[in-house]
Design an enzyme around this catalytic site. Sequence first.
Site, PDB file in Angstrom:
ATOM      1  N   ASP B  13       0.858  -1.178   0.000  1.00  0.00           N
ATOM      2  CA  ASP B  13       0.000   0.000   0.000  1.00  0.00           C
ATOM      3  C   ASP B  13       0.898   1.232   0.000  1.00  0.00           C
ATOM      4  O   ASP B  13       1.712   1.408   0.901  1.00  0.00           O
ATOM      5  CB  ASP B  13      -0.877  -0.047   1.268  1.00  0.00           C
ATOM      6  CG  ASP B  13      -1.992   0.983   1.223  1.00  0.00           C
ATOM      7  OD1 ASP B  13      -2.082   1.732   0.227  1.00  0.00           O
ATOM      8  OD2 ASP B  13      -2.763   1.042   2.198  1.00  0.00           O
ATOM      9  N   ASP B 110      -3.183   2.677  -5.759  1.00  0.00           N
ATOM     10  CA  ASP B 110      -2.037   2.655  -4.851  1.00  0.00           C
ATOM     11  C   ASP B 110      -1.929   1.379  -4.017  1.00  0.00           C
ATOM     12  O   ASP B 110      -1.326   1.371  -2.964  1.00  0.00           O
ATOM     13  CB  ASP B 110      -2.073   3.884  -3.929  1.00  0.00           C
ATOM     14  CG  ASP B 110      -3.379   3.989  -3.153  1.00  0.00           C
ATOM     15  OD1 ASP B 110      -4.255   3.132  -3.346  1.00  0.00           O
ATOM     16  OD2 ASP B 110      -3.526   4.945  -2.372  1.00  0.00           O
ATOM     17  N   GLU B 111      -2.549   0.303  -4.487  1.00  0.00           N
ATOM     18  CA  GLU B 111      -2.525  -0.940  -3.709  1.00  0.00           C
ATOM     19  C   GLU B 111      -2.369  -2.137  -4.626  1.00  0.00           C
ATOM     20  O   GLU B 111      -2.950  -2.153  -5.711  1.00  0.00           O
ATOM     21  CB  GLU B 111      -3.879  -1.170  -3.033  1.00  0.00           C
ATOM     22  CG  GLU B 111      -4.125  -0.485  -1.735  1.00  0.00           C
ATOM     23  CD  GLU B 111      -5.548  -0.819  -1.324  1.00  0.00           C
ATOM     24  OE1 GLU B 111      -5.738  -1.889  -0.713  1.00  0.00           O
ATOM     25  OE2 GLU B 111      -6.457  -0.041  -1.654  1.00  0.00           O
TER      26      GLU B 111
END
Lengths: 385, 365
Positions: B13, B110-111
């Site tokens: 993350d 973003d993960e």
Amino acid sequence: MKVSCQQELLGKGLSIVGRAVSTKNTLPVLNNILIATDNSGEGGRLKLAATNLEISITVWVVAQIIEEGEITVPARLLTDFVSNLASENSVNIGLDEQTLTLNVRSGRSEANIKGIAAEDFPALPNVTNPANSAVIESGVLKETVGQVSFAASTDETRPVLTGLFANFSGDTVTMAAADSFRLAVRTSPLTEEVSSSFNILLPARAMIELARILVDDKSLVEISVTGNKSQALFKTDAIHFTSSLIEGNFPKYQDIIPKNYSTRTVVSTQELVRAVKVAGYFAKDSGGNIIRVSVTPGEDLTPGSLTLSANAAEVGDNRSDIDATVDGAAAQIAFNAKYMSDVLGVLNTGQVAIELQTPANPGVIKPVGKDDYVHVIMPMHLANR
Amino acid sequence: MAPPFERSIAHLDLDAFYATVEEVVNPALKGQPIMVVMGEDLISRGVVATASYAARRLGVHSAMAVSQARKLCPEGVYLPVRHALYEDFSHEVMTLLAAEMVQLEQVSIDEAYLDLSDRADPTKLMVELQDRIVQKLGLSASVGLATNKLTAKMASGYKKPAGLTVVLPGEEAAFLAPLAVGKLHGVGPKSVQRLEQHGITTIGELAEAELSLLQELFGPRLGIELHQRASGEDDRPIVTERAAKSFSYEQTYFEPLSDRREFWRQIREMSAGLEARLKSRGLLARTVSIKLRFNDWRTITRAQTLLVPTDQAVTIAESAGELMRQTWKRGTPLRLLGVRVSNFCEPDAPRQLLLPNHSLPENKN
């Protein structure tokens, strides 16, 4: 209310007005049929009416009226009951005005059906003092609607494309419908000249219902349109059908119809229908429902041919050749199988003509020997052909 | 090293992603409280999409109204979101991860999850990847390592920023037990309330609750699922990028928002991000949908199939706007707005051409 009528006539009348009964309406009275005695014409008649607020249908059934009255009752229940009665018996209808319960008796069957007062039924649209009117044969209108309505869009986000555009001019009516991929145009005779030309945009869904009801004969249908173009009435001897009209301007379809072609192919309708049907089985799994069409002109001793092919990577492929009279150069194009079978399903001439330009230009399908119908289909674009 | 039948799943993350990217492209901002704001109006109506850690120390968090953030942090740096820029960085990160030749599932900008089951030392590899992301892109990432996706994701959020949390096989339930029940995937504020009424406030208490009680509260299927999740059980596989079925953006509002123009701005911004995402994968989308969450947490989605598949932000935004007009009654406050594209096809797939009547003059009725 006390009425007696024939089972067959009543059953038929109920099944016709039933087409206007809404199935999902939240207003309970709209699930009902209005039943009212009507002594206005010659002899007694029973008036049946239903509406879903877009269309309304009124049917008159010959009946012996003993006592006047009116009521609304659930359409489904009454229709199901009456349709299961023996046709040789007459049906006796009575109303208990206190409990609003309709008593229906025939032979040894009897039913009591609870109703809603007729006052609660919405007033049906009335087209008095029409601004425009026209007269057409029932069978002609039925065929005309059938040949164009399937091309209308069902996507409510562009309401005008869900309509049938109708232009009444001189002694003809031209109807057109188009979603964003195809266009159908049919011109038909009116039985008399209209006093002035007019255009209306009819909901295709409503017209499909009308076409189902119309009989395929030469009896007359009178079409009238209100001055504000909000309602159209289609009137036959025993049926009044009204439809609300769509507001908005239909695209200028005349400009979409190609004026010329580089290849014109004439084939047997029957053979083409069969070839499209077979190719359709394979096209179904091809991702895009694609039928490839290839036209080869004839030479001195060999006839020209039309080749249809479809292939689905995981299923297999298919190819059919049909003899064809080809005017012009060889041509290739790809169409959605459904669009081809839709139009072929409404053509009734022995031969059809397919007019093509390039693989990216619209294709035109016409009946041979009749110049009253044109169908335009946009092709599929195949980047990797 | 885990025994062969255990899976080894990492969840990575990126920390305060939008704000950190802004720091990277403008190093002068480094260390300052940065608020990346959804909506053009940076003064009052916008919503904080991401707050940098410096801003978080002052109490600002994502989904907070800008007006509120300004009160807490009047001196902060307020920047408009730049989805296309973040997509570029995201793409770089994902490329870096993909270079490891492991099963990779990108779940959002973003993960990502990585399946490291066949790696000798997953922990060492993840530390190296964290380093590489800092060295090459200047971004920091937090990592969770566990035997399944659910626990890995909870672990990555355990220590932030730049943390690495490993949950050993068999320790899943013990790791989750002390955490607040609301942190568990699928347990929203409404569910938290209901659970609290039965004295359940931690994931551990949820795991120990009677299954019959949970089934009564949440229905037979969700009841079992929640019970399993709370016990750290999850056998969902990694879904690799090629099989991705949709891309979406969502914005939650800490303070319910009802400003029509603000929604429209945000739809356009999210659509720009979706365009970037579609283009970077070389895909076209046939279906656009919106997701709305109302004040009472009722959540609805509405979808529309386009006549022509698209990768254009304008078309996506128009379609989403049309769906909004059909579903959203003006003035109704929302807690979440999302835009999704799905039903992908390749640009060279056969496509139905349109009649040219879109641009034609119209018949007068």
